[in-house]
Design an enzyme around this catalytic site. Sequence first.
Site, PDB file in Angstrom:
ATOM      1  N   LYS A   1       0.843  -1.197   0.000  1.00  0.00           N
ATOM      2  CA  LYS A   1       0.000   0.000   0.000  1.00  0.00           C
ATOM      3  C   LYS A   1       0.879   1.248   0.000  1.00  0.00           C
ATOM      4  O   LYS A   1       1.875   1.315   0.719  1.00  0.00           O
ATOM      5  CB  LYS A   1      -0.898  -0.013   1.236  1.00  0.00           C
ATOM      6  CG  LYS A   1      -1.890   1.136   1.328  1.00  0.00           C
ATOM      7  CD  LYS A   1      -2.720   0.991   2.601  1.00  0.00           C
ATOM      8  CE  LYS A   1      -3.762   2.072   2.734  1.00  0.00           C
ATOM      9  NZ  LYS A   1      -4.561   1.902   3.978  1.00  0.00           N
TER      10      LYS A   1
ATOM     11  N   SER B   1      -9.453  -0.497   7.675  1.00  0.00           N
ATOM     12  CA  SER B   1      -8.929  -0.303   6.322  1.00  0.00           C
ATOM     13  C   SER B   1      -8.293  -1.512   5.661  1.00  0.00           C
ATOM     14  O   SER B   1      -8.043  -1.478   4.456  1.00  0.00           O
ATOM     15  CB  SER B   1      -7.931   0.856   6.309  1.00  0.00           C
ATOM     16  OG  SER B   1      -8.592   2.075   6.442  1.00  0.00           O
TER      17      SER B   1
ATOM     18  N   SER C   1      -9.325   1.720   3.479  1.00  0.00           N
ATOM     19  CA  SER C   1      -8.475   2.479   2.578  1.00  0.00           C
ATOM     20  C   SER C   1      -7.426   1.649   1.854  1.00  0.00           C
ATOM     21  O   SER C   1      -6.732   2.162   0.972  1.00  0.00           O
ATOM     22  CB  SER C   1      -7.767   3.594   3.366  1.00  0.00           C
ATOM     23  OG  SER C   1      -6.908   3.054   4.350  1.00  0.00           O
TER      24      SER C   1
END
Length: 467
Positions: free
Chosen positions: A80, A180, A156
């Site tokens: 990420k 997330s 996220s």
Amino acid sequence: MSELTDLTAVRLVEGYREGEFSPVDVVRAALRRAEETQPLVNAFVRIEARSALEQAEASAGRWRHGEPQGLVDGVPVSVKDLLLLRGGPTLRGSRTIRAEGTWEEDAPSVARLREHGAVFIGRTTTPEFGWKGVTDSPLSGVTRNPYDTSRTSGGSSGGSAVAVAVGAGPLSLGTDGGGSVRIPAAFCGIFALKPTYGRVPLYPASPFGTLSHVGPMTRDAADAALMMEVISGPDPRDWSQLGAVTDGFRAGLEGGVRGLRVAYSPSLGGQVAVRSAVAAAVRRAVESLAAQGAYVEEADPDFSDPVEAFHTLWFSGAAGVARHLASSRRQLLDPGLREVCGQGARYSALDYLAAVDVRTDLGRRMGRFHSTYDLLVTPTLPVTAFEAGVEVPKGSGHRRWTGWTPFTYPFNLTQQPAATVPCGVDEEGLPVGVQIVGARHADAVVLRAAHALYEAGAGGVAPPVLD
């Protein structure tokens, strides 16, 4: 060799050991999947093909000599774009961060994976600074659900969830400050674990403080246990890290759930309206745990929705992100993020301390709850994936993303381990997740229960088909 993209990390390592296939073949297949699906789902900020193939060649050489570098040597991994990955900028989904610089440092979890020979194929998308439960940003656009590209991936860590779901590597690193890793994993039909806070070191520290955890996003629980063996190693840059784990995460994975005391809370005591298709899929997963010998009782944890306290802590962290930005650069922020930054800046120190008091009390309540129950099981989310490009489902009446994620953020406040396991699909073929929450430090128990669902055929969904 596209079938290589369907294999778990555990199976890949076994294949390397037996000489069935090479890390070069596997990485090429993963890169091909990443590149083919990128125009459809937008999982990646950058795909690092040349570097990944160089790493794969080096790994193949080690395996030929019977000298693998570590537990995941040659396994494709994505990261990420909130976590430092040396060799290129970490832009955090934001147009306010400048790409110039040397970028020579790895985050602790990235460093551990590198030490174990993982092959980094790219950086995955995130909303700006990971501030919301869906994945879109002014920098990188909208990340879409591979089961229906008109729907959101969740967030996220949406890019990471999609990357794993489409076969662009079986392992990804995500972060979870309010759900997330669990939210997008549930929407995209994969597994994810938010470990106990501090179990996986984090550096630099998150602007959202001790709400934010680093965790594995994988094909299944066995892959997550393997990944946890690697990324939970200590790092002196994180002052809040926990000590080393002595027994590891894989040793007891096959232990099953017989005798575990499981509390099943379908709606947190009626506080959450759950879609019927979601409720039915989660109930079937709970019935599987009972059939395997767990003592299951319908019971609700003793707390009311802590959303206002969470907002105080979360929005204050967002305000901290923007506090050094000149007004001209602040205009580059996602409008929703800019709004919550303004709200966070208006909180007082006493407001913040009051939220900490709520958090402390919630932790005490959950500590008492787990003196009776080993695990708490809930839906991961009350809904399945909704329209892409919006923060909340249209017509829901919710103002912020926390309105539709009431099962996830409470356990960031308490810092407990929590996993999501895909347990079915709704009438439109969209994945449903069941959440398994353990007492602090009981990560191995959470993984064991999740693995039991996979072993019983109650975990996992068919992979997406992208045209």
